[in-house]
Design a protein around this motif. Sequence first.
Motif, mmCIF file in Angstrom:
data_model
loop_
_atom_site.group_PDB
_atom_site.id
_atom_site.type_symbol
_atom_site.label_atom_id
_atom_site.label_comp_id
_atom_site.label_asym_id
_atom_site.label_seq_id
_atom_site.Cartn_x
_atom_site.Cartn_y
_atom_site.Cartn_z
ATOM 1 N N GLN A 25 -2.821 -0.010 0.518
ATOM 2 C CA GLN A 25 -3.810 -0.755 0.277
ATOM 3 C C GLN A 25 -3.206 -2.143 0.179
ATOM 4 O OE1 GLN A 25 -6.897 -0.342 1.042
ATOM 5 N NE2 GLN A 25 -6.180 1.888 1.536
ATOM 6 N N TYR A 26 -2.053 -2.250 -0.621
ATOM 7 C CA TYR A 26 -1.323 -3.244 -1.070
ATOM 8 C C TYR A 26 -0.880 -4.144 0.244
ATOM 9 C CZ TYR A 26 1.771 -6.518 -3.272
ATOM 10 O OH TYR A 26 2.290 -7.790 -3.816
ATOM 11 N N GLY A 27 -0.373 -3.507 1.283
ATOM 12 C CA GLY A 27 0.475 -3.924 2.458
ATOM 13 C C GLY A 27 -0.884 -4.347 3.265
ATOM 14 N N VAL A 28 -1.955 -3.738 3.372
ATOM 15 C CA VAL A 28 -3.300 -3.976 4.006
ATOM 16 C C VAL A 28 -3.809 -5.490 3.527
ATOM 17 C CG1 VAL A 28 -5.531 -3.558 4.887
ATOM 18 C CG2 VAL A 28 -3.844 -1.822 4.969
ATOM 19 N N SER A 29 -3.820 -5.456 2.050
ATOM 20 C CA SER A 29 -4.489 -6.638 1.524
ATOM 21 C C SER A 29 -3.589 -8.025 1.609
ATOM 22 C CB SER A 29 -4.705 -6.492 0.106
ATOM 23 O OG SER A 29 -3.461 -6.270 -0.430
ATOM 24 N N HIS A 30 -2.488 -7.753 1.840
ATOM 25 C CA HIS A 30 -1.412 -8.925 2.255
ATOM 26 C C HIS A 30 -1.107 -9.079 3.709
ATOM 27 C CE1 HIS A 30 -0.737 -8.566 -2.180
ATOM 28 N NE2 HIS A 30 -0.214 -9.781 -1.990
ATOM 29 N N ALA A 31 -1.838 -8.400 4.436
ATOM 30 C CA ALA A 31 -1.966 -8.435 5.894
ATOM 31 C C ALA A 31 -0.245 -8.182 6.632
ATOM 32 C CB ALA A 31 -2.190 -9.974 6.462
ATOM 33 N N TRP A 32 0.473 -7.331 5.847
ATOM 34 C CA TRP A 32 1.707 -6.880 6.375
ATOM 35 C C TRP A 32 1.389 -5.844 7.594
ATOM 36 C CZ3 TRP A 32 4.133 -5.745 0.857
ATOM 37 C CH2 TRP A 32 3.958 -6.849 0.176
ATOM 38 N N PHE A 33 0.414 -5.073 7.460
ATOM 39 C CA PHE A 33 0.073 -4.301 8.531
ATOM 40 C C PHE A 33 -1.395 -3.814 8.392
ATOM 41 C CE2 PHE A 33 2.267 -2.157 5.096
ATOM 42 C CZ PHE A 33 1.251 -1.263 4.546
ATOM 43 N N ALA A 34 -1.933 -3.279 9.463
ATOM 44 C CA ALA A 34 -3.297 -2.608 9.440
ATOM 45 C C ALA A 34 -3.232 -1.115 8.939
ATOM 46 C CB ALA A 34 -3.812 -2.677 10.917
ATOM 47 N N ALA A 35 -4.174 -0.694 8.243
ATOM 48 C CA ALA A 35 -4.132 0.538 7.745
ATOM 49 C C ALA A 35 -4.380 1.657 8.754
ATOM 50 C CB ALA A 35 -5.614 0.697 6.694
#
Length: 126
Positions: free
Chosen positions: A20-30
Amino acid sequence: MIRFTIAIFFISALLYFVVQYGVSHAWFAAPSFQYEIVGFLALATLAFYIYLLKRISKKPEDFVSAFILTLVLRFLLFAGFMMTLIFIDKAGANSNALFFMVVYVIFTVTEVAFLYRKVMSVKSAK
């Protein structure tokens, strides 16, 4: 066994928050099957761990053959699971497969660490 169960559930929650943290920072798609993959691998890892603990307590000398048996069963079970996910969501197959592999490695390393401690304690008791 309680410690292992707590560790698996803690790791599962941590994986959820990391994604969720990675998705919220647009690092990757869930991954489209994030919850299913983590839940399936957590339950399967717990089941195989419990089976191996029972085998260790009955016949510690059969640990290696029991572990290899669980590896074969894992391969078949997990291959079927991944094939199902791929057929359901072909567009998200890469992200689901990558996430599956990462979660599989994390859970397997955790399981092997707990099993190693258990096997060494059984061997030292003899």
